[in-house]
Motif scaffolding. Structure first.
Motif, PDB file in Angstrom:
ATOM      1  N   GLY A  85       0.785  -1.223   0.000  1.00 39.64           N
ATOM      2  CA  GLY A  85       0.000   0.000   0.000  1.00 39.64           C
ATOM      3  C   GLY A  85       0.814   1.268   0.000  1.00 39.64           C
ATOM      4  N   GLY A  86       2.049   1.200  -0.440  1.00 44.04           N
ATOM      5  CA  GLY A  86       2.911   2.378  -0.476  1.00 44.04           C
ATOM      6  C   GLY A  86       3.710   2.402  -1.751  1.00 44.04           C
ATOM      7  N   SER A  87       4.900   2.941  -1.666  1.00 47.32           N
ATOM      8  CA  SER A  87       5.770   3.040  -2.832  1.00 47.32           C
ATOM      9  C   SER A  87       7.132   2.444  -2.510  1.00 47.32           C
ATOM     10  CB  SER A  87       5.921   4.506  -3.259  1.00 47.32           C
ATOM     11  OG  SER A  87       6.436   5.284  -2.187  1.00 47.32           O
ATOM     12  N   GLU A  88       7.950   2.260  -3.546  1.00 46.51           N
ATOM     13  CA  GLU A  88       9.308   1.757  -3.370  1.00 46.51           C
ATOM     14  C   GLU A  88      10.095   2.663  -2.429  1.00 46.51           C
ATOM     15  OE1 GLU A  88      10.921  -0.867  -4.318  1.00 46.51           O
ATOM     16  OE2 GLU A  88       9.843  -1.750  -6.015  1.00 46.51           O
ATOM     17  N   GLY A  89      10.953   2.065  -1.595  1.00 50.18           N
ATOM     18  CA  GLY A  89      11.776   2.841  -0.686  1.00 50.18           C
ATOM     19  C   GLY A  89      12.167   2.014   0.523  1.00 50.18           C
ATOM     20  N   GLU A  90      12.760   2.644   1.499  1.00 50.35           N
ATOM     21  CA  GLU A  90      13.254   1.932   2.674  1.00 50.35           C
ATOM     22  C   GLU A  90      12.134   1.257   3.450  1.00 50.35           C
ATOM     23  OE1 GLU A  90      15.590   4.506   5.066  1.00 50.35           O
ATOM     24  OE2 GLU A  90      17.165   4.783   3.560  1.00 50.35           O
ATOM     25  N   GLU A  91      10.970   1.907   3.524  1.00 43.39           N
ATOM     26  CA  GLU A  91       9.868   1.308   4.285  1.00 43.39           C
ATOM     27  C   GLU A  91       9.380   0.018   3.613  1.00 43.39           C
ATOM     28  OE1 GLU A  91       6.745   4.047   5.026  1.00 43.39           O
ATOM     29  OE2 GLU A  91       7.960   5.365   6.291  1.00 43.39           O
ATOM     30  N   PHE A  92       9.316   0.021   2.293  1.00 46.76           N
ATOM     31  CA  PHE A  92       8.906  -1.181   1.570  1.00 46.76           C
ATOM     32  C   PHE A  92       9.936  -2.290   1.748  1.00 46.76           C
ATOM     33  CE2 PHE A  92       8.635  -3.456  -2.677  1.00 46.76           C
ATOM     34  CZ  PHE A  92       7.522  -4.218  -2.324  1.00 46.76           C
ATOM     35  N   THR A  93      11.220  -1.938   1.663  1.00 47.48           N
ATOM     36  CA  THR A  93      12.287  -2.913   1.864  1.00 47.48           C
ATOM     37  C   THR A  93      12.207  -3.522   3.255  1.00 47.48           C
ATOM     38  OG1 THR A  93      13.739  -1.745   0.315  1.00 47.48           O
ATOM     39  CG2 THR A  93      14.786  -3.246   1.888  1.00 47.48           C
ATOM     40  N   ALA A  94      11.953  -2.680   4.262  1.00 43.09           N
ATOM     41  CA  ALA A  94      11.823  -3.167   5.639  1.00 43.09           C
ATOM     42  C   ALA A  94      10.602  -4.065   5.785  1.00 43.09           C
ATOM     43  CB  ALA A  94      11.739  -1.989   6.603  1.00 43.09           C
ATOM     44  N   TRP A  95       9.529  -3.725   5.095  1.00 45.02           N
ATOM     45  CA  TRP A  95       8.301  -4.532   5.156  1.00 45.02           C
ATOM     46  C   TRP A  95       8.534  -5.907   4.546  1.00 45.02           C
ATOM     47  CZ3 TRP A  95       5.007  -6.342   1.191  1.00 45.02           C
ATOM     48  CH2 TRP A  95       3.742  -6.785   1.619  1.00 45.02           C
ATOM     49  N   LEU A  96       9.253  -5.955   3.433  1.00 43.53           N
ATOM     50  CA  LEU A  96       9.580  -7.239   2.812  1.00 43.53           C
ATOM     51  C   LEU A  96      10.379  -8.121   3.772  1.00 43.53           C
ATOM     52  CD1 LEU A  96      10.637  -6.099  -0.780  1.00 43.53           C
ATOM     53  CD2 LEU A  96       8.488  -7.206  -0.131  1.00 43.53           C
ATOM     54  N   ALA A  97      11.365  -7.511   4.464  1.00 45.51           N
ATOM     55  CA  ALA A  97      12.185  -8.264   5.414  1.00 45.51           C
ATOM     56  C   ALA A  97      11.367  -8.705   6.624  1.00 45.51           C
ATOM     57  CB  ALA A  97      13.375  -7.423   5.851  1.00 45.51           C
ATOM     58  N   GLU A  98      10.496  -7.834   7.102  1.00 48.91           N
ATOM     59  CA  GLU A  98       9.674  -8.159   8.275  1.00 48.91           C
ATOM     60  C   GLU A  98       8.818  -9.393   8.025  1.00 48.91           C
ATOM     61  OE1 GLU A  98       5.954  -6.170  10.802  1.00 48.91           O
ATOM     62  OE2 GLU A  98       7.068  -4.959   9.338  1.00 48.91           O
ATOM     63  N   HIS A  99       8.334  -9.544   6.793  1.00 44.77           N
ATOM     64  CA  HIS A  99       7.481 -10.683   6.454  1.00 44.77           C
ATOM     65  C   HIS A  99       8.266 -11.837   5.813  1.00 44.77           C
ATOM     66  CE1 HIS A  99       4.539  -7.429   6.941  1.00 44.77           C
ATOM     67  NE2 HIS A  99       3.669  -8.394   7.207  1.00 44.77           N
ATOM     68  N   CYS A 100       9.590 -11.707   5.766  1.00 47.42           N
ATOM     69  CA  CYS A 100      10.484 -12.747   5.232  1.00 47.42           C
ATOM     70  C   CYS A 100      10.292 -13.008   3.741  1.00 47.42           C
ATOM     71  CB  CYS A 100      10.323 -14.064   6.012  1.00 47.42           C
ATOM     72  SG  CYS A 100      10.733 -13.911   7.767  1.00 47.42           S
ATOM     73  N   PHE A 101       9.627 -12.102   3.043  1.00 46.45           N
ATOM     74  CA  PHE A 101       9.453 -12.280   1.611  1.00 46.45           C
ATOM     75  C   PHE A 101      10.793 -12.260   0.880  1.00 46.45           C
ATOM     76  CE2 PHE A 101       5.163 -10.095   2.358  1.00 46.45           C
ATOM     77  CZ  PHE A 101       4.484 -11.306   2.440  1.00 46.45           C
ATOM     78  N   ASP A 102      11.736 -11.475   1.390  1.00 48.56           N
ATOM     79  CA  ASP A 102      13.026 -11.311   0.705  1.00 48.56           C
ATOM     80  C   ASP A 102      13.959 -12.508   0.869  1.00 48.56           C
ATOM     81  OD1 ASP A 102      13.302 -10.755   3.439  1.00 48.56           O
ATOM     82  OD2 ASP A 102      14.982  -9.401   3.102  1.00 48.56           O
ATOM     83  N   LEU A 103      13.550 -13.508   1.653  1.00 46.44           N
ATOM     84  CA  LEU A 103      14.392 -14.686   1.881  1.00 46.44           C
ATOM     85  C   LEU A 103      14.097 -15.821   0.906  1.00 46.44           C
ATOM     86  CD1 LEU A 103      14.334 -14.948   5.799  1.00 46.44           C
ATOM     87  CD2 LEU A 103      16.034 -13.836   4.339  1.00 46.44           C
ATOM     88  N   HIS A 104      13.082 -15.654   0.070  1.00 44.32           N
ATOM     89  CA  HIS A 104      12.601 -16.774  -0.737  1.00 44.32           C
ATOM     90  C   HIS A 104      12.938 -16.603  -2.210  1.00 44.32           C
ATOM     91  CE1 HIS A 104      10.422 -19.025   2.399  1.00 44.32           C
ATOM     92  NE2 HIS A 104      10.556 -17.856   3.009  1.00 44.32           N
ATOM     93  N   TYR A 105      13.242 -17.749  -2.837  1.00 40.06           N
ATOM     94  CA  TYR A 105      13.793 -17.775  -4.185  1.00 40.06           C
ATOM     95  C   TYR A 105      13.009 -18.715  -5.087  1.00 40.06           C
ATOM     96  CZ  TYR A 105      17.966 -15.446  -2.328  1.00 40.06           C
ATOM     97  OH  TYR A 105      18.827 -14.550  -1.746  1.00 40.06           O
ATOM     98  N   ALA A 106      13.156 -18.474  -6.384  1.00 39.10           N
ATOM     99  CA  ALA A 106      12.603 -19.372  -7.398  1.00 39.10           C
ATOM    100  C   ALA A 106      13.723 -19.786  -8.343  1.00 39.10           C
ATOM    101  CB  ALA A 106      11.489 -18.675  -8.183  1.00 39.10           C
ATOM    102  N   PRO A 107      13.704 -21.020  -8.839  1.00 38.51           N
ATOM    103  CA  PRO A 107      14.714 -21.411  -9.824  1.00 38.51           C
ATOM    104  C   PRO A 107      14.528 -20.627 -11.126  1.00 38.51           C
ATOM    105  CG  PRO A 107      13.584 -23.331  -8.884  1.00 38.51           C
ATOM    106  CD  PRO A 107      12.802 -22.131  -8.486  1.00 38.51           C
ATOM    107  N   VAL A 108      15.613 -20.269 -11.770  1.00 36.78           N
ATOM    108  CA  VAL A 108      15.529 -19.692 -13.107  1.00 36.78           C
ATOM    109  C   VAL A 108      15.247 -20.828 -14.091  1.00 36.78           C
ATOM    110  CG1 VAL A 108      17.053 -17.773 -12.522  1.00 36.78           C
ATOM    111  CG2 VAL A 108      18.028 -19.885 -13.432  1.00 36.78           C
ATOM    112  N   ALA A 109      15.057 -20.482 -15.356  1.00 41.87           N
ATOM    113  CA  ALA A 109      14.625 -21.475 -16.344  1.00 41.87           C
ATOM    114  C   ALA A 109      15.544 -22.686 -16.405  1.00 41.87           C
ATOM    115  CB  ALA A 109      14.508 -20.815 -17.709  1.00 41.87           C
ATOM    116  N   HIS A 110      16.854 -22.476 -16.294  1.00 40.26           N
ATOM    117  CA  HIS A 110      17.803 -23.588 -16.395  1.00 40.26           C
ATOM    118  C   HIS A 110      18.224 -24.117 -15.022  1.00 40.26           C
ATOM    119  CE1 HIS A 110      20.267 -19.990 -15.779  1.00 40.26           C
ATOM    120  NE2 HIS A 110      21.129 -20.799 -15.186  1.00 40.26           N
TER     121      HIS A 110
END
Length: 240
Positions: free
Chosen positions: A170-195
């Motif tokens: 509900g906001g825009s790109e910036g430090e608060e969004f980055t902190a929100w991603l970390a708070e919810h652990c979204f930034d810890l998760h990965y997907a395999p690339v095509a290969h």
């Protein structure tokens, strides 16, 4: 020892021949995981079966300590497995770590509608606030899986996913969004690339993998818990 593990030659993984080497080998350069390949002797499936009579599971997980293992009435092959488990727990504790031995029927899963699943079945890295490492060993199948950093992309860096998360924030790109991603652990998760090709940690192998913490000299090791087939017995694994 396994003569040729499937991950041999992987530049992210250093293969060693002893517990002392496992502890001493630095995580540096491209290396963010150290593996001691082993072929353990004993009936670990019997330990899983007997554990149901020793402990009561909580949320699909039965945690076993040395007292639980010692109380088991098992065959000679089961006793060999118990001895190997006790030895692993003791040597890790003596090295200053806090190993936990679990029989895992299943872990909690995120809702299928989540933009980014943050359960352990998703490829992820571990995070700590201070210098730390994770030790892992699967004693029965299926074993944990890994993914080389070069074969992965953070889910929050996928444009479509990031746009959906930004709308949820509900906001825009910036430090608060980055902190929100970390708070919810979204930034810890990965997907395999095509290969991208995941690799198997293997049964019996003892691993030491890099964790994401401030100042960590290497990229954290990407890994996940395996799917347990419906109706299959719990998997026996150790984590520290």
């Amino acid at each position: 020892m396994n003569k040729s593990p499937s991950f041999a030659g992987n530049p992210r993984i250093q293969v060693v021949a002893s517990f002392d080497e496992l502890l001493a080998t630095p995580l540096a350069g491209s290396c963010n995981a150290v593996c001691w390949p082993r072929t353990l002797v004993g009936d670990f499936e019997e330990v899983v079966s007997v554990s149901a009579t020793v402990c009561r599971p909580a949320d699909g997980i039965t945690t076993l300590d040395e007292a639980d293992l010692s109380a088991m009435h098992v065959s000679d092959a089961g006793a060999e497995a118990v001895a190997a488990l006790v030895a692993d727990l003791r040597q890790l504790r003596e090295a200053g770590h806090r190993p936990v031995l679990d029989c895992v029927s299943g872990y909690a899963r995120d809702d299928v509608d989540e933009i980014v699943a943050t359960d352990v079945y998703s490829f992820h890295v571990d995070r700590a606030t201070v210098a730390a490492e994770t030790f892992l060993c699967s004693y029965t199948s299926p074993s944990s899986e890994g993914l080389c950093n070069e074969d992965a992309v953070r889910r929050v860096d996928v444009p479509e996913t990031r746009a959906r998360l930004l709308r949820q924030f509900g906001g825009s790109e910036g430090e608060e969004f980055t902190a929100w991603l970390a708070e919810h652990c979204f930034d810890l998760h990965y997907a395999p690339v095509a290969h991208g090709r995941p690799f198997d940690f293997g049964v019996g192998n003892l691993w030491r993998i890099a964790v994401d913490y401030p100042g960590c000299p290497v990229s954290p090791c990407i890994h996940r818990a395996p799917e347990t087939p419906r109706g299959a017995p719990p998997r026996l694994m150790m984590i520290s």
